[in-house]
Design a protein around this motif. Structure first.
Motif, PDB file in Angstrom:
ATOM      1  N   SER A   1     -23.413  83.455 -42.925  1.00 63.25           N
ATOM      2  CA  SER A   1     -23.220  82.920 -44.278  1.00 63.25           C
ATOM      3  C   SER A   1     -24.326  83.352 -45.230  1.00 63.25           C
TER       4      SER A   1
ATOM      5  N   LEU B   1     -20.205  80.890 -46.840  1.00 63.42           N
ATOM      6  CA  LEU B   1     -19.123  80.010 -46.411  1.00 63.42           C
ATOM      7  C   LEU B   1     -18.250  79.699 -47.615  1.00 63.42           C
ATOM      8  N   ASN B   2     -16.967  79.969 -47.500  1.00 59.78           N
ATOM      9  CA  ASN B   2     -16.054  79.733 -48.607  1.00 59.78           C
ATOM     10  C   ASN B   2     -14.692  79.351 -48.035  1.00 59.78           C
ATOM     11  N   LYS B   3     -14.351  78.080 -48.167  1.00 54.15           N
ATOM     12  CA  LYS B   3     -13.096  77.594 -47.600  1.00 54.15           C
ATOM     13  C   LYS B   3     -11.884  78.180 -48.310  1.00 54.15           C
TER      14      LYS B   3
ATOM     15  N   TRP C   1     -11.513  81.485 -47.112  1.00 55.77           N
ATOM     16  CA  TRP C   1     -11.500  81.477 -45.648  1.00 55.77           C
ATOM     17  C   TRP C   1     -12.328  82.642 -45.112  1.00 55.77           C
TER      18      TRP C   1
ATOM     19  N   TYR D   1     -17.080  81.365 -42.492  1.00 55.77           N
ATOM     20  CA  TYR D   1     -16.475  80.032 -42.460  1.00 55.77           C
ATOM     21  C   TYR D   1     -15.655  79.856 -41.189  1.00 55.77           C
TER      22      TYR D   1
ATOM     23  N   TYR E   1     -18.192  79.455 -38.281  1.00 57.35           N
ATOM     24  CA  TYR E   1     -18.930  78.194 -38.398  1.00 57.35           C
ATOM     25  C   TYR E   1     -18.042  76.995 -38.051  1.00 57.35           C
ATOM     26  N   THR E   2     -16.846  76.942 -38.627  1.00 61.42           N
ATOM     27  CA  THR E   2     -15.960  75.805 -38.375  1.00 61.42           C
ATOM     28  C   THR E   2     -15.396  75.829 -36.961  1.00 61.42           C
TER      29      THR E   2
END
Length: 333
Positions: free
Chosen positions: A175, A180-182, A185, A189, A192-193
Protein backbone atom coordinates in the motif's frame (compact mmCIF):
# COMPACT_ATOMS: atom_id res chain seq x y z
CA UNK A 1 -22.87 -29.96 3.66
CA UNK A 2 -20.75 -27.27 5.22
CA UNK A 3 -19.62 -23.84 4.13
CA UNK A 4 -17.47 -21.07 5.53
CA UNK A 5 -18.09 -17.52 4.40
CA UNK A 6 -16.10 -14.35 5.03
CA UNK A 7 -17.35 -10.88 4.11
CA UNK A 8 -14.73 -8.38 3.04
CA UNK A 9 -15.66 -4.80 2.27
CA UNK A 10 -19.15 -5.74 1.26
CA UNK A 11 -18.14 -8.60 -1.00
CA UNK A 12 -19.01 -12.04 0.27
CA UNK A 13 -16.47 -14.80 -0.24
CA UNK A 14 -17.49 -18.38 0.47
CA UNK A 15 -14.11 -19.91 1.09
CA UNK A 16 -15.09 -23.55 1.28
CA UNK A 17 -18.04 -25.72 0.45
CA UNK A 18 -17.95 -29.44 1.14
CA UNK A 19 -20.78 -31.64 -0.02
CA UNK A 20 -20.40 -35.39 -0.15
CA UNK A 21 -16.67 -35.10 -0.69
CA UNK A 22 -17.12 -33.33 -4.03
CA UNK A 23 -15.72 -29.93 -4.82
CA UNK A 24 -18.30 -27.31 -5.56
CA UNK A 25 -17.68 -23.78 -6.80
CA UNK A 26 -19.60 -21.51 -4.44
CA UNK A 27 -17.25 -18.59 -4.03
CA UNK A 28 -18.87 -15.18 -4.45
CA UNK A 29 -17.71 -11.68 -5.23
CA UNK A 30 -19.02 -8.43 -6.61
CA UNK A 31 -21.00 -8.78 -9.81
CA UNK A 32 -21.36 -12.52 -9.44
CA UNK A 33 -23.11 -12.82 -12.77
CA UNK A 34 -19.99 -11.45 -14.52
CA UNK A 35 -17.43 -13.57 -12.68
CA UNK A 36 -19.28 -16.87 -12.40
CA UNK A 37 -17.70 -18.51 -15.43
CA UNK A 38 -14.20 -17.13 -14.74
CA UNK A 39 -14.00 -18.47 -11.22
CA UNK A 40 -15.61 -21.79 -12.23
CA UNK A 41 -12.93 -22.31 -14.86
CA UNK A 42 -10.13 -21.38 -12.48
CA UNK A 43 -11.44 -23.47 -9.59
CA UNK A 44 -12.50 -26.59 -11.45
CA UNK A 45 -9.66 -26.81 -13.94
CA UNK A 46 -6.59 -25.84 -11.93
CA UNK A 47 -4.84 -27.03 -8.78
CA UNK A 48 -3.92 -24.85 -5.82
CA UNK A 49 -0.46 -24.05 -7.19
CA UNK A 50 -1.88 -22.85 -10.49
CA UNK A 51 -4.57 -20.86 -8.68
CA UNK A 52 -1.88 -19.15 -6.62
CA UNK A 53 0.11 -18.23 -9.73
CA UNK A 54 -3.01 -16.94 -11.50
CA UNK A 55 -3.90 -14.81 -8.48
CA UNK A 56 -0.40 -13.33 -8.21
CA UNK A 57 -0.35 -12.69 -11.96
CA UNK A 58 -3.69 -10.86 -11.94
CA UNK A 59 -2.68 -8.67 -9.01
CA UNK A 60 0.65 -7.73 -10.60
CA UNK A 61 -0.98 -7.08 -13.97
CA UNK A 62 -3.63 -4.84 -12.42
CA UNK A 63 -0.93 -2.94 -10.53
CA UNK A 64 1.11 -2.36 -13.68
CA UNK A 65 -1.91 -1.31 -15.75
CA UNK A 66 -3.12 1.14 -13.12
CA UNK A 67 0.27 2.74 -12.58
CA UNK A 68 2.06 2.62 -15.94
CA UNK A 69 -0.61 2.92 -18.65
CA UNK A 70 -1.35 6.59 -19.50
CA UNK A 71 -4.96 7.72 -19.15
CA UNK A 72 -6.26 9.68 -22.16
CA UNK A 73 -7.07 13.27 -21.27
CA UNK A 74 -5.08 13.23 -18.03
CA UNK A 75 -1.61 14.69 -17.63
CA UNK A 76 -1.20 12.84 -14.33
CA UNK A 77 -2.94 9.57 -13.51
CA UNK A 78 -3.22 8.07 -10.04
CA UNK A 79 -5.54 5.84 -8.03
CA UNK A 80 -6.12 8.78 -5.71
CA UNK A 81 -7.94 10.62 -8.50
CA UNK A 82 -11.45 9.31 -9.11
CA UNK A 83 -11.49 10.42 -12.73
CA UNK A 84 -7.87 10.11 -13.85
CA UNK A 85 -7.21 6.42 -13.44
CA UNK A 86 -7.36 3.68 -16.05
CA UNK A 87 -10.22 1.77 -14.41
CA UNK A 88 -12.48 4.84 -14.28
CA UNK A 89 -11.60 5.80 -17.86
CA UNK A 90 -12.50 2.31 -19.13
CA UNK A 91 -15.81 2.42 -17.27
CA UNK A 92 -16.72 5.80 -18.78
CA UNK A 93 -15.60 4.71 -22.24
CA UNK A 94 -17.17 1.25 -22.41
CA UNK A 95 -20.09 1.44 -19.98
CA UNK A 96 -20.66 5.19 -20.58
CA UNK A 97 -21.61 7.57 -17.79
CA UNK A 98 -25.29 6.59 -18.08
CA UNK A 99 -24.51 3.06 -16.97
CA UNK A 100 -22.10 3.56 -14.10
CA UNK A 101 -22.94 4.01 -10.43
CA UNK A 102 -24.76 7.33 -10.05
CA UNK A 103 -23.03 8.23 -6.79
CA UNK A 104 -19.64 7.56 -8.39
CA UNK A 105 -20.37 9.92 -11.31
CA UNK A 106 -17.00 9.42 -13.01
CA UNK A 107 -16.17 5.85 -11.98
CA UNK A 108 -17.89 2.58 -11.12
CA UNK A 109 -16.73 0.75 -7.98
CA UNK A 110 -17.86 -2.47 -9.65
CA UNK A 111 -16.19 -1.70 -12.92
CA UNK A 112 -14.61 -3.71 -15.69
CA UNK A 113 -10.91 -3.59 -14.90
CA UNK A 114 -11.38 -3.98 -11.15
CA UNK A 115 -12.95 -7.37 -11.87
CA UNK A 116 -9.41 -8.76 -12.13
CA UNK A 117 -8.39 -8.21 -8.48
CA UNK A 118 -11.91 -9.09 -7.32
CA UNK A 119 -11.44 -12.54 -8.83
CA UNK A 120 -8.26 -12.88 -6.79
CA UNK A 121 -10.28 -12.21 -3.64
CA UNK A 122 -12.35 -15.28 -4.43
CA UNK A 123 -9.20 -17.26 -5.27
CA UNK A 124 -7.77 -16.46 -1.84
CA UNK A 125 -10.95 -17.84 -0.30
CA UNK A 126 -10.77 -20.97 -2.44
CA UNK A 127 -7.18 -21.55 -1.37
CA UNK A 128 -8.15 -21.20 2.29
CA UNK A 129 -10.98 -23.68 1.77
CA UNK A 130 -8.61 -26.10 0.04
CA UNK A 131 -6.21 -25.90 2.98
CA UNK A 132 -8.96 -26.62 5.50
CA UNK A 133 -10.46 -29.44 3.45
CA UNK A 134 -7.15 -31.21 2.92
CA UNK A 135 -6.26 -30.99 6.57
CA UNK A 136 -9.65 -32.42 7.53
CA UNK A 137 -9.37 -35.26 5.03
CA UNK A 138 -6.05 -36.21 6.61
CA UNK A 139 -7.45 -36.46 10.12
CA UNK A 140 -7.60 -39.73 12.07
CA UNK A 141 -10.87 -40.02 13.96
CA UNK A 142 -10.29 -43.13 16.08
CA UNK A 143 -10.06 -42.60 19.85
CA UNK A 144 -6.51 -43.89 20.14
CA UNK A 145 -5.39 -41.27 17.66
CA UNK A 146 -7.21 -38.33 19.26
CA UNK A 147 -3.89 -36.61 19.88
CA UNK A 148 -3.04 -36.82 16.20
CA UNK A 149 -6.43 -35.36 15.31
CA UNK A 150 -5.96 -32.46 17.72
CA UNK A 151 -2.50 -31.82 16.29
CA UNK A 152 -4.02 -31.71 12.79
CA UNK A 153 -6.61 -29.16 13.89
CA UNK A 154 -3.98 -26.99 15.52
CA UNK A 155 -1.76 -27.19 12.45
CA UNK A 156 -4.71 -26.05 10.31
CA UNK A 157 -5.23 -23.01 12.53
CA UNK A 158 -1.49 -22.31 12.63
CA UNK A 159 -1.38 -22.33 8.84
CA UNK A 160 -4.26 -19.88 8.63
CA UNK A 161 -2.66 -17.59 11.20
CA UNK A 162 0.69 -17.69 9.43
CA UNK A 163 -0.78 -16.99 5.97
CA UNK A 164 -3.00 -14.24 7.36
CA UNK A 165 -0.10 -12.51 9.08
CA UNK A 166 2.09 -12.69 5.99
CA UNK A 167 -0.65 -11.32 3.72
CA UNK A 168 -1.49 -8.55 6.18
CA UNK A 169 2.12 -7.39 6.30
CA UNK A 170 2.56 -7.75 2.54
CA UNK A 171 -0.64 -5.82 1.81
CA UNK A 172 0.37 -2.98 4.11
CA UNK A 173 3.84 -2.82 2.57
CA UNK A 174 2.38 -2.82 -0.96
CA UNK A 175 0.00 0.00 0.00
CA UNK A 176 3.00 2.32 0.37
CA UNK A 177 3.37 2.32 -3.43
CA UNK A 178 -0.13 1.16 -4.48
CA UNK A 179 -2.57 2.59 -1.92
CA UNK A 180 -5.41 0.66 -0.33
CA UNK A 181 -8.51 1.62 -2.26
CA UNK A 182 -11.77 -0.27 -1.84
CA UNK A 183 -13.59 1.45 -4.71
CA UNK A 184 -10.88 0.45 -7.18
CA UNK A 185 -10.22 -2.85 -5.36
CA UNK A 186 -6.49 -2.31 -5.62
CA UNK A 187 -4.07 -5.21 -5.41
CA UNK A 188 -2.78 -4.10 -2.01
CA UNK A 189 -6.38 -3.97 -0.77
CA UNK A 190 -6.95 -7.56 -1.93
CA UNK A 191 -3.85 -8.83 -0.14
CA UNK A 192 -4.48 -6.79 3.02
CA UNK A 193 -8.15 -7.76 3.39
CA UNK A 194 -7.40 -11.39 2.57
CA UNK A 195 -4.97 -11.35 5.47
CA UNK A 196 -7.62 -9.92 7.78
CA UNK A 197 -10.10 -12.54 6.59
CA UNK A 198 -7.69 -15.41 7.20
CA UNK A 199 -6.85 -14.18 10.70
CA UNK A 200 -10.56 -13.81 11.48
CA UNK A 201 -11.25 -17.28 10.10
CA UNK A 202 -8.39 -18.74 12.15
CA UNK A 203 -9.79 -17.23 15.36
CA UNK A 204 -13.29 -18.52 14.60
CA UNK A 205 -11.93 -21.96 13.66
CA UNK A 206 -9.98 -22.18 16.90
CA UNK A 207 -12.81 -20.94 19.12
CA UNK A 208 -15.65 -22.87 17.45
CA UNK A 209 -14.14 -26.05 16.00
CA UNK A 210 -11.37 -26.71 18.48
CA UNK A 211 -12.58 -25.19 21.75
CA UNK A 212 -16.26 -25.80 21.02
CA UNK A 213 -17.51 -22.34 22.05
CA UNK A 214 -20.47 -21.99 19.67
CA UNK A 215 -23.24 -20.19 21.56
CA UNK A 216 -21.86 -16.71 20.91
CA UNK A 217 -22.07 -17.31 17.15
CA UNK A 218 -25.81 -18.07 17.17
CA UNK A 219 -26.83 -14.73 15.57
CA UNK A 220 -24.51 -15.42 12.65
CA UNK A 221 -26.04 -18.88 12.22
CA UNK A 222 -29.54 -17.37 12.24
CA UNK A 223 -28.55 -14.87 9.57
CA UNK A 224 -26.59 -17.42 7.55
CA UNK A 225 -29.23 -20.12 7.13
CA UNK A 226 -31.62 -17.57 5.62
CA UNK A 227 -29.11 -15.31 3.89
CA UNK A 228 -31.13 -15.17 0.67
CA UNK A 229 -34.34 -14.15 2.42
CA UNK A 230 -32.46 -11.61 4.51
CA UNK A 231 -30.78 -10.05 1.48
CA UNK A 232 -33.94 -9.80 -0.59
CA UNK A 233 -36.46 -8.68 2.01
CA UNK A 234 -34.20 -6.27 3.90
CA UNK A 235 -33.44 -4.65 0.55
CA UNK A 236 -37.14 -4.46 -0.29
CA UNK A 237 -37.92 -2.80 3.03
CA UNK A 238 -35.12 -0.28 2.59
CA UNK A 239 -36.37 0.44 -0.92
CA UNK A 240 -39.95 0.93 0.25
CA UNK A 241 -38.83 3.20 3.09
CA UNK A 242 -36.99 5.27 0.51
CA UNK A 243 -40.10 5.56 -1.66
CA UNK A 244 -42.57 6.64 1.03
CA UNK A 245 -42.49 10.42 1.47
CA UNK A 246 -43.55 12.36 4.56
CA UNK A 247 -43.64 16.05 5.36
CA UNK A 248 -40.53 17.27 7.13
CA UNK A 249 -40.31 20.04 9.75
CA UNK A 250 -39.50 22.60 7.06
CA UNK A 251 -42.43 21.52 4.91
CA UNK A 252 -40.28 19.63 2.42
CA UNK A 253 -40.94 15.96 1.77
CA UNK A 254 -38.45 13.47 3.19
CA UNK A 255 -38.32 9.70 2.91
CA UNK A 256 -39.74 7.56 5.68
CA UNK A 257 -36.23 6.33 6.40
CA UNK A 258 -34.93 9.88 6.81
CA UNK A 259 -37.98 10.86 8.88
CA UNK A 260 -37.36 8.02 11.34
CA UNK A 261 -33.70 8.94 11.54
CA UNK A 262 -34.38 12.65 12.08
CA UNK A 263 -37.17 12.25 14.63
CA UNK A 264 -36.19 9.19 16.66
CA UNK A 265 -32.39 9.12 16.65
CA UNK A 266 -30.98 12.52 15.77
CA UNK A 267 -32.69 14.45 18.64
CA UNK A 268 -30.99 12.34 21.32
CA UNK A 269 -27.68 11.37 19.70
CA UNK A 270 -24.88 12.97 17.74
CA UNK A 271 -25.09 12.42 13.96
CA UNK A 272 -22.43 9.70 14.03
CA UNK A 273 -23.94 7.83 16.97
CA UNK A 274 -27.45 8.31 15.58
CA UNK A 275 -26.40 6.70 12.30
CA UNK A 276 -24.81 3.82 14.22
CA UNK A 277 -27.91 3.39 16.40
CA UNK A 278 -30.19 3.34 13.35
CA UNK A 279 -28.03 0.71 11.68
CA UNK A 280 -27.95 -1.44 14.82
CA UNK A 281 -31.73 -1.18 15.20
CA UNK A 282 -32.20 -2.24 11.59
CA UNK A 283 -29.91 -5.24 12.10
CA UNK A 284 -31.63 -6.30 15.33
CA UNK A 285 -35.04 -5.96 13.69
CA UNK A 286 -34.04 -8.38 10.94
CA UNK A 287 -32.31 -10.66 13.41
CA UNK A 288 -35.65 -11.02 15.19
CA UNK A 289 -37.49 -11.81 11.95
CA UNK A 290 -34.84 -14.32 10.87
CA UNK A 291 -34.99 -15.87 14.35
CA UNK A 292 -38.72 -16.49 13.83
CA UNK A 293 -37.92 -18.39 10.63
CA UNK A 294 -35.03 -20.22 12.29
CA UNK A 295 -37.22 -21.23 15.22
CA UNK A 296 -39.74 -22.79 12.84
CA UNK A 297 -36.97 -24.42 10.77
CA UNK A 298 -37.90 -22.42 7.69
CA UNK A 299 -34.82 -22.04 5.49
CA UNK A 300 -34.95 -20.06 2.24
CA UNK A 301 -31.21 -19.99 1.70
CA UNK A 302 -31.06 -22.56 -1.06
CA UNK A 303 -34.00 -23.20 -3.38
CA UNK A 304 -33.77 -26.54 -5.14
CA UNK A 305 -36.84 -26.04 -7.29
CA UNK A 306 -36.63 -24.21 -10.59
CA UNK A 307 -40.22 -23.01 -10.51
CA UNK A 308 -41.81 -19.61 -10.08
CA UNK A 309 -40.60 -19.20 -6.49
CA UNK A 310 -36.94 -19.41 -7.46
CA UNK A 311 -37.42 -17.16 -10.48
CA UNK A 312 -39.15 -14.57 -8.28
CA UNK A 313 -36.31 -14.62 -5.75
CA UNK A 314 -33.70 -14.25 -8.48
CA UNK A 315 -35.52 -11.28 -10.02
CA UNK A 316 -35.95 -9.61 -6.64
CA UNK A 317 -32.31 -10.20 -5.77
CA UNK A 318 -31.16 -8.52 -9.01
CA UNK A 319 -33.50 -5.56 -8.47
CA UNK A 320 -32.40 -5.07 -4.89
CA UNK A 321 -28.72 -5.40 -5.77
CA UNK A 322 -29.07 -2.75 -8.46
CA UNK A 323 -30.66 -0.33 -6.01
CA UNK A 324 -28.85 -1.24 -2.81
CA UNK A 325 -26.24 1.48 -3.27
CA UNK A 326 -28.92 4.18 -3.07
CA UNK A 327 -30.19 3.56 0.47
CA UNK A 328 -28.67 4.01 3.92
CA UNK A 329 -26.75 7.12 2.85
CA UNK A 330 -26.77 9.57 5.74
CA UNK A 331 -24.73 12.71 6.07
CA UNK A 332 -22.37 11.03 8.56
CA UNK A 333 -20.90 7.57 8.40
Amino acid sequence: ERSVTVAIGGRSVMIAHIAGGKKMDKCGAKRDHEKHHCREIIYLHTNWKQQTLIGIGLLLLYWLLMTLVPVPGCEVWTVDDKACNLSAWLDRTILTENHIWRAGKVFDPEGILSTMPAIVTTISGVLAGTWIRRRKEGQVTSDEHALVTRYSLLSTVSGLFFAGTVLLALGWSWSLVFPLNKSLWTSSYVVYTSGIALLTLAVCYFVIDIKGYKRWAKPFVIFGVNALALFVFSGILARVMGMIRLAGPDGKDVTLQQWIFNNLYLPILSPTNASLAYAMTYILFWLFLMWLLYRRRIYINRLKSTGKCRILFNVLAVLIQSSSTNHMQFTSR
